[in-house]
Design a protein around this motif. Sequence first.
Motif, PDB file in Angstrom:
ATOM      1  N   ARG A 164      31.030  48.852   0.861  1.00 12.94           N
ATOM      2  CA  ARG A 164      32.445  48.987   1.222  1.00 12.94           C
ATOM      3  C   ARG A 164      32.502  49.721   2.559  1.00 12.94           C
ATOM      4  O   ARG A 164      32.179  50.893   2.637  1.00 12.94           O
ATOM      5  CB  ARG A 164      33.220  49.759   0.149  1.00 12.94           C
ATOM      6  N   GLN A 165      32.831  49.012   3.589  1.00 17.59           N
ATOM      7  CA  GLN A 165      32.778  49.571   4.946  1.00 17.59           C
ATOM      8  C   GLN A 165      31.401  50.166   5.219  1.00 17.59           C
ATOM      9  O   GLN A 165      31.278  51.234   5.814  1.00 17.59           O
ATOM     10  CB  GLN A 165      33.867  50.640   5.129  1.00 17.59           C
ATOM     11  N   GLY A 166      30.410  49.513   4.762  1.00 15.48           N
ATOM     12  CA  GLY A 166      29.052  50.020   4.895  1.00 15.48           C
ATOM     13  C   GLY A 166      28.364  50.014   3.535  1.00 15.48           C
ATOM     14  O   GLY A 166      28.921  49.530   2.553  1.00 15.48           O
ATOM     15  N   VAL A 167      27.181  50.508   3.508  1.00 13.61           N
ATOM     16  CA  VAL A 167      26.402  50.519   2.264  1.00 13.61           C
ATOM     17  C   VAL A 167      26.298  51.944   1.735  1.00 13.61           C
ATOM     18  O   VAL A 167      25.839  52.848   2.440  1.00 13.61           O
ATOM     19  CB  VAL A 167      24.988  49.941   2.502  1.00 13.61           C
ATOM     20  N   GLY A 181      20.969  62.230  -4.837  1.00 15.99           N
ATOM     21  CA  GLY A 181      21.050  61.837  -3.438  1.00 15.99           C
ATOM     22  C   GLY A 181      22.210  60.912  -3.169  1.00 15.99           C
ATOM     23  O   GLY A 181      22.679  60.190  -4.046  1.00 15.99           O
ATOM     24  N   LEU A 182      22.698  60.963  -1.942  1.00 14.95           N
ATOM     25  CA  LEU A 182      23.747  60.057  -1.473  1.00 14.95           C
ATOM     26  C   LEU A 182      23.358  59.617  -0.073  1.00 14.95           C
ATOM     27  O   LEU A 182      23.001  60.452   0.768  1.00 14.95           O
ATOM     28  CB  LEU A 182      25.101  60.772  -1.442  1.00 14.95           C
ATOM     29  N   SER A 183      23.424  58.330   0.155  1.00 16.24           N
ATOM     30  CA  SER A 183      23.182  57.857   1.513  1.00 16.24           C
ATOM     31  C   SER A 183      24.252  56.854   1.895  1.00 16.24           C
ATOM     32  O   SER A 183      24.814  56.160   1.041  1.00 16.24           O
ATOM     33  CB  SER A 183      21.784  57.238   1.639  1.00 16.24           C
ATOM     34  N   TYR A 184      24.531  56.810   3.169  1.00 18.58           N
ATOM     35  CA  TYR A 184      25.531  55.885   3.702  1.00 18.58           C
ATOM     36  C   TYR A 184      24.973  55.241   4.955  1.00 18.58           C
ATOM     37  O   TYR A 184      24.317  55.901   5.767  1.00 18.58           O
ATOM     38  CB  TYR A 184      26.837  56.611   4.033  1.00 18.58           C
ATOM     39  N   GLN A 185      25.259  53.979   5.079  1.00 16.48           N
ATOM     40  CA  GLN A 185      24.798  53.224   6.241  1.00 16.48           C
ATOM     41  C   GLN A 185      25.958  52.405   6.772  1.00 16.48           C
ATOM     42  O   GLN A 185      26.514  51.571   6.047  1.00 16.48           O
ATOM     43  CB  GLN A 185      23.656  52.314   5.791  1.00 16.48           C
ATOM     44  N   GLU A 186      26.341  52.665   7.986  1.00 14.65           N
ATOM     45  CA  GLU A 186      27.451  51.952   8.606  1.00 14.65           C
ATOM     46  C   GLU A 186      27.083  50.457   8.699  1.00 14.65           C
ATOM     47  O   GLU A 186      25.896  50.124   8.788  1.00 14.65           O
ATOM     48  CB  GLU A 186      27.673  52.573   9.999  1.00 14.65           C
ATOM     49  N   PRO A 187      28.083  49.544   8.642  1.00 10.77           N
ATOM     50  CA  PRO A 187      27.765  48.115   8.558  1.00 10.77           C
ATOM     51  C   PRO A 187      26.733  47.636   9.569  1.00 10.77           C
ATOM     52  O   PRO A 187      25.868  46.841   9.244  1.00 10.77           O
ATOM     53  CB  PRO A 187      29.118  47.435   8.781  1.00 10.77           C
TER      54      PRO A 187
ATOM     55  N   VAL B 145      21.766  42.022  -0.122  1.00 17.39           N
ATOM     56  CA  VAL B 145      20.757  42.982  -0.569  1.00 17.39           C
ATOM     57  C   VAL B 145      20.316  43.898   0.571  1.00 17.39           C
ATOM     58  O   VAL B 145      19.952  45.059   0.344  1.00 17.39           O
ATOM     59  CB  VAL B 145      19.551  42.251  -1.203  1.00 17.39           C
ATOM     60  N   THR B 146      20.382  43.406   1.780  1.00  9.96           N
ATOM     61  CA  THR B 146      20.038  44.249   2.922  1.00  9.96           C
ATOM     62  C   THR B 146      21.241  44.494   3.831  1.00  9.96           C
ATOM     63  O   THR B 146      21.130  45.226   4.805  1.00  9.96           O
ATOM     64  CB  THR B 146      18.925  43.587   3.764  1.00  9.96           C
ATOM     65  N   ASN B 147      22.354  43.889   3.503  1.00  7.87           N
ATOM     66  CA  ASN B 147      23.561  43.963   4.330  1.00  7.87           C
ATOM     67  C   ASN B 147      23.240  43.559   5.774  1.00  7.87           C
ATOM     68  O   ASN B 147      23.591  44.237   6.735  1.00  7.87           O
ATOM     69  CB  ASN B 147      24.171  45.360   4.294  1.00  7.87           C
ATOM     70  N   VAL B 148      22.550  42.486   5.893  1.00  7.66           N
ATOM     71  CA  VAL B 148      22.101  42.002   7.197  1.00  7.66           C
ATOM     72  C   VAL B 148      22.451  40.520   7.311  1.00  7.66           C
ATOM     73  O   VAL B 148      22.436  39.791   6.320  1.00  7.66           O
ATOM     74  CB  VAL B 148      20.571  42.202   7.332  1.00  7.66           C
ATOM     75  N   ILE B 149      22.777  40.103   8.526  1.00 11.25           N
ATOM     76  CA  ILE B 149      22.970  38.678   8.789  1.00 11.25           C
ATOM     77  C   ILE B 149      21.715  38.158   9.476  1.00 11.25           C
ATOM     78  O   ILE B 149      21.371  38.603  10.579  1.00 11.25           O
ATOM     79  CB  ILE B 149      24.206  38.439   9.679  1.00 11.25           C
ATOM     80  N   VAL B 150      21.040  37.266   8.814  1.00  6.31           N
ATOM     81  CA  VAL B 150      19.809  36.692   9.359  1.00  6.31           C
ATOM     82  C   VAL B 150      20.166  35.413  10.110  1.00  6.31           C
ATOM     83  O   VAL B 150      20.904  34.573   9.597  1.00  6.31           O
ATOM     84  CB  VAL B 150      18.809  36.379   8.229  1.00  6.31           C
ATOM     85  N   PRO B 258      30.839  38.990   7.080  1.00 11.42           N
ATOM     86  CA  PRO B 258      31.037  40.436   6.969  1.00 11.42           C
ATOM     87  C   PRO B 258      30.430  41.171   8.162  1.00 11.42           C
ATOM     88  O   PRO B 258      29.474  40.695   8.781  1.00 11.42           O
ATOM     89  CB  PRO B 258      30.296  40.788   5.667  1.00 11.42           C
ATOM     90  N   ASP B 259      31.003  42.312   8.453  1.00 10.48           N
ATOM     91  CA  ASP B 259      30.486  43.140   9.540  1.00 10.48           C
ATOM     92  C   ASP B 259      29.122  43.682   9.123  1.00 10.48           C
ATOM     93  O   ASP B 259      29.019  44.485   8.201  1.00 10.48           O
ATOM     94  CB  ASP B 259      31.474  44.296   9.793  1.00 10.48           C
ATOM     95  N   ALA B 260      28.099  43.216   9.765  1.00 10.16           N
ATOM     96  CA  ALA B 260      26.746  43.626   9.387  1.00 10.16           C
ATOM     97  C   ALA B 260      25.809  43.470  10.570  1.00 10.16           C
ATOM     98  O   ALA B 260      26.121  42.759  11.534  1.00 10.16           O
ATOM     99  CB  ALA B 260      26.237  42.799   8.201  1.00 10.16           C
ATOM    100  N   LYS B 261      24.701  44.137  10.469  1.00  9.06           N
ATOM    101  CA  LYS B 261      23.694  44.051  11.526  1.00  9.06           C
ATOM    102  C   LYS B 261      23.133  42.623  11.575  1.00  9.06           C
ATOM    103  O   LYS B 261      22.937  41.997  10.537  1.00  9.06           O
ATOM    104  CB  LYS B 261      22.568  45.045  11.219  1.00  9.06           C
ATOM    105  N   ILE B 262      22.865  42.152  12.777  1.00 10.64           N
ATOM    106  CA  ILE B 262      22.344  40.791  12.950  1.00 10.64           C
ATOM    107  C   ILE B 262      20.863  40.853  13.314  1.00 10.64           C
ATOM    108  O   ILE B 262      20.475  41.595  14.216  1.00 10.64           O
ATOM    109  CB  ILE B 262      23.138  40.043  14.035  1.00 10.64           C
ATOM    110  N   GLU B 263      20.078  40.108  12.583  1.00 12.43           N
ATOM    111  CA  GLU B 263      18.640  40.038  12.864  1.00 12.43           C
ATOM    112  C   GLU B 263      18.255  38.596  13.118  1.00 12.43           C
ATOM    113  O   GLU B 263      18.526  37.726  12.292  1.00 12.43           O
ATOM    114  CB  GLU B 263      17.817  40.586  11.681  1.00 12.43           C
ATOM    115  N   LYS B 264      17.619  38.359  14.245  1.00 19.05           N
ATOM    116  CA  LYS B 264      17.169  36.997  14.562  1.00 19.05           C
ATOM    117  C   LYS B 264      15.733  36.812  14.112  1.00 19.05           C
ATOM    118  O   LYS B 264      14.894  37.665  14.333  1.00 19.05           O
ATOM    119  CB  LYS B 264      17.293  36.743  16.058  1.00 19.05           C
ATOM    120  N   MET B 265      15.495  35.691  13.488  1.00 19.74           N
ATOM    121  CA  MET B 265      14.125  35.421  13.025  1.00 19.74           C
ATOM    122  C   MET B 265      13.424  34.473  13.994  1.00 19.74           C
ATOM    123  O   MET B 265      14.029  33.586  14.548  1.00 19.74           O
ATOM    124  CB  MET B 265      14.159  34.799  11.636  1.00 19.74           C
TER     125      MET B 265
END
Lengths: 234, 265
Positions: A164-167, A181-187, B145-150, B258-265
């Motif tokens: 939700r707005q990140g992980v 533990g708590l961790s947050y990662q921006e999108p 699972v990784t919140n990444v766009i491949v 979704p807004d996510a980090k982009i990774e190129k393969m």
Amino acid sequence: MQPWLRNLLVLGLIGFVFLAASQVALAFEAEDLPFSFGPQGWQTGLGLSQETVKPMGLLGYEKTGIGGFLTQAEGQEQALSWFSGHKQVILGNIGYSLELFGGTTGRPILSTFPSGTQPHVGAYGEFSRMYGSVGHGLAGQAQLSVSEVGEFEYSIIPYVQFTRQGVWRFSVSLGSSFGFGLSYQEPRERVKLDIALVSEGLSMHVLVSLSEHPLTLGAGLTQEQAQVFIRYWF
Amino acid sequence: MKYRLGLSAALIVFLTALISCSALASAEDSPTKTIQLNLNQPQVEEEPDNFSEKYQQVMQEITISEEAAAVVDQIKAAVEDLKDLAVDINITEIRERRNEEVVLHLMVSIEHKLARIEFNEPSAVRGMILVANQAEMQVHIFQPVTNVIVVRGLEDASKEALVALSIGQDLTQLTSYFDFSQYNVDILEKVELEGGVTDYLLQVDAPEEEIWYVRVRDDSWFPHEISVYEGEVLQGTMRLSNVELDPGLSVEEITCLPDAKIEKM
């Protein structure tokens, strides 16, 4: 254990990790210069990493890589180092990873926060399962100190995770030490935050990557020490 | 259609083929809008062979009633005229007494050469979004699972899919998914629904001893259920619902992720 034997073991493990994990490591694809200030004073060094990605079907891939860093603290004779080889597999909503590591500083939290410790070798593994925007997983770490005492530490970390707005990840640490533990990662992974309350006390780490510049800023605070650093990527 | 390999597999390949076909021309490009495959092979002039002759011979052997032929033609016409499409797809495949279900939402724009799949079931792929862009020859896959766009090359992704499905040898079949004119077709059932809509149940004698039971209504002429039998054994069923023909999909609707980090393969 004799110091020379201990150093030999650490070097041997590092060499093994490099040889075993590197596939086509003709050149490192990411290099950085860390500058940090902490209890040992100013530290400077060099970080290197190499990773290969192999597709697995239409919805999966496998990453294999090596990485590590070496830093020298001001006025210290021995350098701090940490090296690892890792493999990560993603298949749909299922992911798992394995990492073998060794060094003279603790396993990085978010990124490099060098803090001297006994030379050690260890392994870290993680299984993750998502169900869309929610999921859970299990991580585990075992570490053997390459010293006369030969101290063994381990932790098992079950966690739940949602997006939700990140992980966001909430975890419990079991094993040699107990905690939460708590961790947050921006999108886009520009901001990462990690807070842990374990037997040793409270620790907080934050990492900010500047998208316009090849810089990463970090700050860490534990019961014993505070640390800030800048990593310049080139 | 190789339903033996699984309806879900066939669907993914169908999608991949759709967007891989550079000849999925818009109406301005081609008045007939036939579907052709561009397999990135150098084009060669057609050599004279007896294929057409054999095809005609086979076609003459097909027995089909006038009414069935009319229905088949209507289905073919409905697909041929498509510019874009949005549809919910539910695929149930029966594997060794187990039902495996795949639920997804498919959006295809032939005009923009884009396609999007949002997976809802099974949980192993829930939340994954696949966007294929034929113009840029790229596939964007959002991985929860990784919140990444491949980002992958479309050609590579197509090969992966085709290799996984083992049907790379006969890609031409992909163009005839909804063209039943080359098979024996019978109308088994005609049901008058409310509003004057007629629901047809067709039996299609497919190759390799497969029988397809196709349900189609005359309000859209787009099949809404296809069941595949091998002999007497049900292999699987694909249900198509919330079908929107030519809904005017925008590029943004299809490509937003979704807004996510982009990774190129």
